[in-house]
Design an enzyme around this catalytic site. Structure first.
Site, PDB file in Angstrom:
ATOM      1  N   ARG A 113       7.362   3.222 -11.335  1.00 35.16           N
ATOM      2  CA  ARG A 113       6.209   2.405 -11.701  1.00 35.16           C
ATOM      3  C   ARG A 113       4.937   3.135 -11.288  1.00 35.16           C
ATOM      4  O   ARG A 113       4.737   3.436 -10.110  1.00 35.16           O
ATOM      5  CB  ARG A 113       6.287   1.035 -11.019  1.00 35.16           C
ATOM      6  CG  ARG A 113       5.101   0.146 -11.378  1.00 35.16           C
ATOM      7  CD  ARG A 113       5.218  -1.249 -10.773  1.00 35.16           C
ATOM      8  NE  ARG A 113       4.053  -2.042 -11.122  1.00 35.16           N
ATOM      9  CZ  ARG A 113       3.167  -2.517 -10.232  1.00 35.16           C
ATOM     10  NH1 ARG A 113       3.319  -2.282  -8.937  1.00 35.16           N
ATOM     11  NH2 ARG A 113       2.137  -3.221 -10.641  1.00 35.16           N
ATOM     12  N   GLU A 204      -1.970  -7.723 -10.145  1.00 33.79           N
ATOM     13  CA  GLU A 204      -2.497  -8.666  -9.156  1.00 33.79           C
ATOM     14  C   GLU A 204      -3.926  -9.138  -9.437  1.00 33.79           C
ATOM     15  O   GLU A 204      -4.844  -8.894  -8.638  1.00 33.79           O
ATOM     16  CB  GLU A 204      -2.433  -8.052  -7.752  1.00 33.79           C
ATOM     17  CG  GLU A 204      -1.036  -7.727  -7.270  1.00 33.79           C
ATOM     18  CD  GLU A 204      -1.021  -7.207  -5.837  1.00 33.79           C
ATOM     19  OE1 GLU A 204      -2.101  -7.003  -5.256  1.00 33.79           O
ATOM     20  OE2 GLU A 204       0.083  -7.009  -5.303  1.00 33.79           O
ATOM     21  N   ASN A 344       4.926  -8.942  -6.759  1.00 36.11           N
ATOM     22  CA  ASN A 344       4.641  -8.060  -5.623  1.00 36.11           C
ATOM     23  C   ASN A 344       4.749  -8.902  -4.356  1.00 36.11           C
ATOM     24  O   ASN A 344       3.869  -9.713  -4.067  1.00 36.11           O
ATOM     25  CB  ASN A 344       3.246  -7.456  -5.728  1.00 36.11           C
ATOM     26  CG  ASN A 344       3.120  -6.444  -6.841  1.00 36.11           C
ATOM     27  OD1 ASN A 344       4.093  -6.119  -7.510  1.00 36.11           O
ATOM     28  ND2 ASN A 344       1.922  -5.933  -7.054  1.00 36.11           N
ATOM     29  N   TYR A 346       5.468  -9.054  -0.193  1.00 38.18           N
ATOM     30  CA  TYR A 346       5.511  -8.313   1.060  1.00 38.18           C
ATOM     31  C   TYR A 346       5.775  -9.197   2.267  1.00 38.18           C
ATOM     32  O   TYR A 346       6.343  -8.728   3.253  1.00 38.18           O
ATOM     33  CB  TYR A 346       4.178  -7.595   1.299  1.00 38.18           C
ATOM     34  CG  TYR A 346       3.906  -6.452   0.358  1.00 38.18           C
ATOM     35  CD1 TYR A 346       4.271  -5.151   0.684  1.00 38.18           C
ATOM     36  CD2 TYR A 346       3.266  -6.664  -0.853  1.00 38.18           C
ATOM     37  CE1 TYR A 346       4.010  -4.091  -0.167  1.00 38.18           C
ATOM     38  CE2 TYR A 346       3.006  -5.607  -1.718  1.00 38.18           C
ATOM     39  CZ  TYR A 346       3.379  -4.326  -1.371  1.00 38.18           C
ATOM     40  OH  TYR A 346       3.131  -3.283  -2.227  1.00 38.18           O
ATOM     41  N   GLU A 427       6.741  -4.699  -6.495  1.00 33.32           N
ATOM     42  CA  GLU A 427       6.380  -4.067  -5.221  1.00 33.32           C
ATOM     43  C   GLU A 427       7.029  -4.829  -4.079  1.00 33.32           C
ATOM     44  O   GLU A 427       7.031  -6.058  -4.062  1.00 33.32           O
ATOM     45  CB  GLU A 427       4.861  -4.045  -4.985  1.00 33.32           C
ATOM     46  CG  GLU A 427       4.088  -3.127  -5.884  1.00 33.32           C
ATOM     47  CD  GLU A 427       2.587  -3.148  -5.598  1.00 33.32           C
ATOM     48  OE1 GLU A 427       2.194  -3.492  -4.453  1.00 33.32           O
ATOM     49  OE2 GLU A 427       1.803  -2.832  -6.509  1.00 33.32           O
TER      50      GLU A 427
END
Length: 545
Positions: A113, A204, A344, A346, A427
């Site tokens: 990516r 995002e 994404n 985290y 991500e």
């Protein structure tokens, strides 16, 4: 000399033993479930990859016709970047892309990516010509990936755009940016779409709007109290306008792709949202409602429009007339404008209610974002601890605690809210703590290994419960320019020596290679056998049409 060789051998053995001991150690009890995770637990065709973005790694900011970007200008002002860094050279991937592709190939990834630099392909947007050098650069990347069996997974816009567009009409605060983005996307489809089968329009929108127009720490640096003290901006309104323009830009670009390119090129297209998971700070209905509002005001803010054609009802109730509205025609463009959802993810935080209690950030609490008592934050605040106990182990990012169960929670949230629309984890990554690095410690990032094993374990569990997830990308292939935080925060499978642009493999890169080959019991000593970590790549150019 002999003594040094012995000491070096002892060090290597000790480091391997240290890794072995930590492989049985976890962040918390829940991480233990990741110990036995293997690639074979994921279905055939599931894409494993690594991710980067153009401005964060490419450098070469004045070469071969590239124009100035919003980030080039923002970085030139002292104090905007934590360590005074910039993306002018970054990881110098513009000159090292073949080396990076060899690294990807050596890891055994299915996909890569990366993003297209708007300023490298269209230096002045619609107000200038297409830059042939930029087109050639990305054609070479795509062709060399394909020659090695790696699928390009392309993000069209990842935070960077021509400064020209900011100067002329104010960037994402203007509806004119929608047309510029569609023109940029169409340029990408025309030049790369015959070989690119996975497209993400915008990375995002929720993060960029928050950081650029609410907190003022991304360009153009707009904000207002209590979120920050900027020379311009309105933190209560501008994020809503910016996201609205990004949503419509996405929808219009997808319409062009579907009507003019998709049938012939055979690709799929989606959008990516930053997706914190939120858990109630208090175990009551008020706490649960706060968590639901934060999820709506972050994740659903981006995903509701592209699935349902409307902003989340939670936002509509709180914002009222301040929230931009889609016309009937725009709703038709927006609804079902994704073939997949990019996540994404985290970290996980606690959600604190700010309707029935006061919310004021402690100046010493780096996990707290001001303005929880404002509509733009959904009258809720996010915090990293409960009764003084952190929600998970801290990392090098103030709000990125290690909470592996959050992966399952977020995937379940998207599955349930969006009728199990296909997903990619675009991500997921671990930022090393900001401790001084000794050369012998650079390669031993065992905590990153444990992080990915644990998060993959919870992802697998969510998939076993029916979630339609089709790929997973580690952020990041290499340490890079982490926006306003500069180079202090590191996510890479490879460490980059910025004096030489040399890529140095970390233990996590060896683990990932072993994982991708399904070698659950692979030894780690190979890490030390090739200190360069790369082979000299042979030049591969695009075949003649």
């Amino acid at each position: 000399m002999g003594l040094r060789i012995i000491n070096s051998s002892i060090f290597i053995v000790l480091l391997i033993l240290v890794y072995a001991s930590f492989s049985g150690h976890a962040f918390s009890e829940e991480v233990v479930e990741g110990e036995n995770i293997t690639r074979s637990q994921f279905p055939d065709g599931f894409l494993f990859g690594a991710a980067t973005s153009a401005y964060q790694i490419e450098g070469a900011y004045l070469e071969d016709g590239r124009g100035l970007s919003n980030w080039d200008v923002f970085c030139s002002t002292n104090g905007n970047i934590a360590d005074g860094g910039n993306g002018y050279i970054a990881d110098d991937a513009y000159h090292h892309y073949l080396e990076d592709i060899e690294i990807l190939h050596s890891l055994g990834v299915d996909a890569y990516r990366f993003s297209i630099s708007w300023t490298r392909t269209l230096p002045k947007g619609r107000f200038g010509e297409v830059n042939p050098s930029g087109i050639l650069f990305y054609n070479n990347i795509i062709d060399n990936l394909l020659l090695r069996g790696i699928k390009p997974f392309v993000t069209i816009h990842h935070f960077d755009y021509p400064q020209e567009l900011e100067a002329i009409y104010g960037g994402w605060l203007s509806p004119l940016m929608q047309e510029d983005f569609v023109y940029f996307a169409e340029t990408c489809f025309k030049n790369f779409g015959d070989r690119v089968k996975y497209w993400t329009t915008i990375n995002e929108p929720n993060t960029f709007s928050e950081m650029a127009y609410e907190r003022g720490v991304y360009p153009p640096g707009h904000c207002s109290p209590p979120f920050g003290n900027c020379s311009a901006g309105n933190s209560d309104i501008e994020p809503l306008i910016a996201v609205h323009n990004m949503m419509l830009a996405h929808g219009k670009a997808v319409k062009v792709y579907r009507e003019r390119f998709q049938a012939k090129q055979g690709g799929i297209i989606g959008i990516t949202a930053n997706a914190y998971m939120y858990e109630p700070l208090t175990d009551d209905e008020i706490g649960k409602a706060a968590a639901e509002r934060l999820l709506a005001f972050t994740v659903a803010w981006v995903l509701d429009p592209v699935v349902f054609g409307e902003y989340p009802p939670e936002m509509q109730r709180i914002h009222g007339k301040e929230l931009p509205k889609f016309t009937s025609e725009e709703k038709m463009v927006m609804k079902d404008s994704v073939d997949f959802i990019g996540i994404n993810h985290y970290a996980t935080l606690y959600a604190k209610d700010c309707i029935y209690s006061t919310c004021k950030c402690d100046p010493l609490d780096s996990t707290c974002v001001p303005g929880g008592d404002r509509p733009i934050r959904g009258f809720a605040s996010s915090v990293g601890d409960r009764n003084g106990i952190p929600i998970g182990e801290p990392t090098g990012m103030a709000r990125f605690f290690v909470v592996p169960r959050g992966m399952e929670g977020m995937v379940d949230y998207v599955k349930n809210r969006y009728h199990n629309k296909p997903m990619f984890i675009t991500e997921n990554g671990y930022s090393s703590p900001n401790n001084p690095i000794k050369i012998n410690e650079i390669k031993d990032d065992h905590k990153r290994v444990e992080y990915h094993k644990a998060y993959l374990s919870y992802l697998s569990r969510a998939m076993n419960n029916g979630a339609d997830v089709r790929g997973y990308f580690i952020w990041s292939l290499m340490d890079n320019f982490e926006w306003n935080l500069g180079y202090k925060v590191k996510f890479g499978l490879y460490y980059v020596d910025h004096r030489t642009s040399h890529r140095i493999p970390q233990l996590s890169s060896v683990w990932y290679k072993d994982f991708l080959s399904n070698n659950a019991n692979a030894k780690t000593g190979v890490l030390f056998n090739n200190r360069d970590g790369i082979n000299s790549p042979s030049q591969v150019t695009r075949p003649e049409a």
